[in-house]
Design a protein around this motif. Structure first.
Motif, short mmCIF file in Angstrom:
data_model
loop_
_atom_site.label_atom_id
_atom_site.label_comp_id
_atom_site.label_asym_id
_atom_site.label_seq_id
_atom_site.Cartn_x
_atom_site.Cartn_y
_atom_site.Cartn_z
N PRO A 166 0.70 -1.00 0.06
CA PRO A 166 0.07 0.05 -0.17
C PRO A 166 0.96 0.91 -0.40
N PHE A 167 0.26 2.09 -0.74
CA PHE A 167 0.83 3.11 -0.34
C PHE A 167 1.65 4.32 0.66
N SER A 168 0.62 4.23 1.70
CA SER A 168 1.05 4.50 3.21
C SER A 168 1.58 3.88 3.74
N ASP A 169 2.63 2.23 2.51
CA ASP A 169 4.11 2.08 3.38
C ASP A 169 5.22 2.77 3.58
N PHE A 170 5.08 4.20 2.60
CA PHE A 170 5.94 4.87 1.67
C PHE A 170 5.44 5.64 1.66
N THR A 171 5.00 6.51 2.57
CA THR A 171 5.15 7.74 3.21
C THR A 171 5.77 8.66 4.48
N LEU A 172 5.96 9.26 4.76
CA LEU A 172 7.28 9.87 5.39
C LEU A 172 6.87 11.84 5.59
N SER A 173 7.13 12.06 7.33
CA SER A 173 6.97 12.88 7.90
C SER A 173 8.19 13.85 7.20
N LEU A 174 8.37 14.71 7.33
CA LEU A 174 9.79 15.97 7.26
C LEU A 174 10.36 15.72 7.81
N GLU A 175 10.42 15.18 9.13
CA GLU A 175 11.05 14.91 10.55
C GLU A 175 11.34 13.62 10.46
N GLN A 176 11.36 12.74 9.74
CA GLN A 176 12.11 11.17 9.59
C GLN A 176 12.47 11.00 8.25
N ILE A 177 13.25 12.38 7.37
CA ILE A 177 13.85 12.31 6.93
C ILE A 177 15.45 12.98 7.39
N ASP A 178 16.79 12.58 7.12
CA ASP A 178 17.55 13.14 6.89
C ASP A 178 18.10 13.46 5.68
N LYS A 179 17.85 15.05 5.67
CA LYS A 179 18.29 15.13 4.48
C LYS A 179 19.56 15.88 3.89
N THR A 180 20.14 15.16 4.64
CA THR A 180 21.55 15.23 3.61
C THR A 180 21.96 13.86 3.55
N LYS A 181 21.10 13.18 3.52
CA LYS A 181 21.29 11.83 2.15
C LYS A 181 21.18 11.67 0.95
N TYR A 182 20.84 13.11 0.88
CA TYR A 182 20.00 13.44 -0.62
C TYR A 182 20.28 14.66 -1.05
N PRO A 183 21.97 14.86 -1.40
CA PRO A 183 22.08 16.32 -1.78
C PRO A 183 22.45 16.54 -2.94
N ASP A 225 9.06 26.66 -0.16
CA ASP A 225 8.09 27.35 1.08
C ASP A 225 6.98 28.24 0.64
N LYS A 226 6.16 27.57 -0.69
CA LYS A 226 5.66 28.07 -1.54
C LYS A 226 4.86 27.35 -2.33
N GLU A 227 3.56 26.82 -2.67
CA GLU A 227 2.77 26.05 -2.89
C GLU A 227 3.24 24.59 -2.83
N GLY A 228 2.67 23.21 -2.37
CA GLY A 228 2.71 22.23 -2.06
C GLY A 228 3.35 21.09 -2.67
N VAL A 229 4.19 20.86 -3.00
CA VAL A 229 5.19 19.36 -3.63
C VAL A 229 5.41 18.39 -3.49
N PHE A 230 4.94 17.01 -4.03
CA PHE A 230 5.35 16.35 -3.60
C PHE A 230 5.94 14.85 -4.62
N LYS A 231 7.11 14.41 -3.59
CA LYS A 231 7.85 13.62 -4.89
C LYS A 231 8.18 12.83 -4.02
N TRP A 232 8.73 11.23 -4.67
CA TRP A 232 9.37 10.38 -4.02
C TRP A 232 11.37 10.85 -3.85
N LEU A 233 11.19 10.89 -2.37
CA LEU A 233 13.03 11.34 -2.52
C LEU A 233 13.96 11.06 -3.22
#
Length: 254
Positions: A22-39, A50-58
């Motif tokens: 299910p798609f729900s198994d993949f959804t995360l919150s920003l607090e769960q993400i280590d942004k340093t792993k996505y340079p 900080d504008k309109e919402g954008v939804f992307k797979w990391l």
């Protein structure tokens, strides 16, 4: 194919393929993400939004850098299928820069509210070839298509058939969210004919037809596909006019 037949096929493939993740198994919150792993450029823009919402797979973010990086600050003509909340158009404007011509299409009339902000928005269906052709004509041609629309297999197929012939020589056709090719609710299923994955497999065979069909080794018959690159859930088709195939020895044998 009627809606009734489609629903029946979806049900049969759901039974055949078992229960997809299910798609729900993949959804995360920003607090769960280590942004340093996505340079990278795209990740910096995405996480700084900080504008309109954008939804992307990391895992898409570094892929975007890889396939779209050469177009930064270039007069690219970019068409995105699927506007949603308008955030992705903002992302692409920041990513590509002011020289880019950016259009988005969506079937939802509410998306017209984003027209003229970071790009132009036109309302219509991605499985309407005439609508798509009119948009490309208005753009003055298209160099890159990004299909982030309904993710329904028949819609992906219709868009590809309508738009790939219109992509400029050397351009790209990118289909996102191809994991839906395995989800019956999107007309998917492992090995199911007609999904985005399967039509691209067919294109791989077409790229090599001059090896299994005699008499088609000509520029007119070889598909204008230089490469098909698969990532997790993303496929990139690079368009370029092909020369007839041939092999030669140098220096010439004596």
């Amino acid at each position: 194919m009627t809606d009734t037949i489609t629903k029946l096929n979806n049900k049969l493939w759901r039974i055949k393929g078992g229960t997809p993740t299910p798609f729900s198994d993949f959804t995360l919150s920003l607090e769960q993400i280590d942004k340093t792993k996505y340079p990278g450029r795209c990740a910096d823009i995405f996480f700084g939004n900080d504008k309109e919402g954008v939804f992307k797979w990391l895992h898409y973010l570094p892929i975007y850098d890889r396939i779209f990086g050469k177009y930064v600050d270039q007069p690219i003509r970019f068409l995105e299928i699927g506007v949603f909340r308008g955030g992705s158009l903002n992302l692409w404007r920041e990513f590509f820069g002011p020289a880019a011509t950016i259009y988005g299409v969506d079937i939802d009339p509410a998306c017209a509210a984003f027209d003229g902000i970071s790009g132009q928005v036109r309302i219509g269906s991605q499985d309407d070839p005439e609508f798509l052709r009119r948009v490309v004509e208005e753009m003055g041609g298209v160099d890159v298509v990004l299909d982030d629309g309904s993710h329904v297999s028949s819609h992906q197929r219709a868009s590809f058939e309508a738009l790939f012939p219109l992509v400029s020589d050397g351009g790209l056709y990118v289909i996102e969210d191809l994991h839906t090719a395995y989800w019956p609710s999107y007309e998917g299923g492992l090995g199911r004919p007609g999904t985005g994955i399967e039509i691209l497999k067919d294109q791989v065979d077409a790229m090599h037809q001059h090896y299994y069909t005699q008499g088609v080794n000509t520029s007119e018959n070889i598909p204008q596909i230089e490469s098909i690159q698969f990532f997790d859930s993303i496929a990139v088709v690079e368009k370029r006019t092909q020369l007839p195939r041939g092999c030669v020895m140098v220096p010439a044998p004596k």
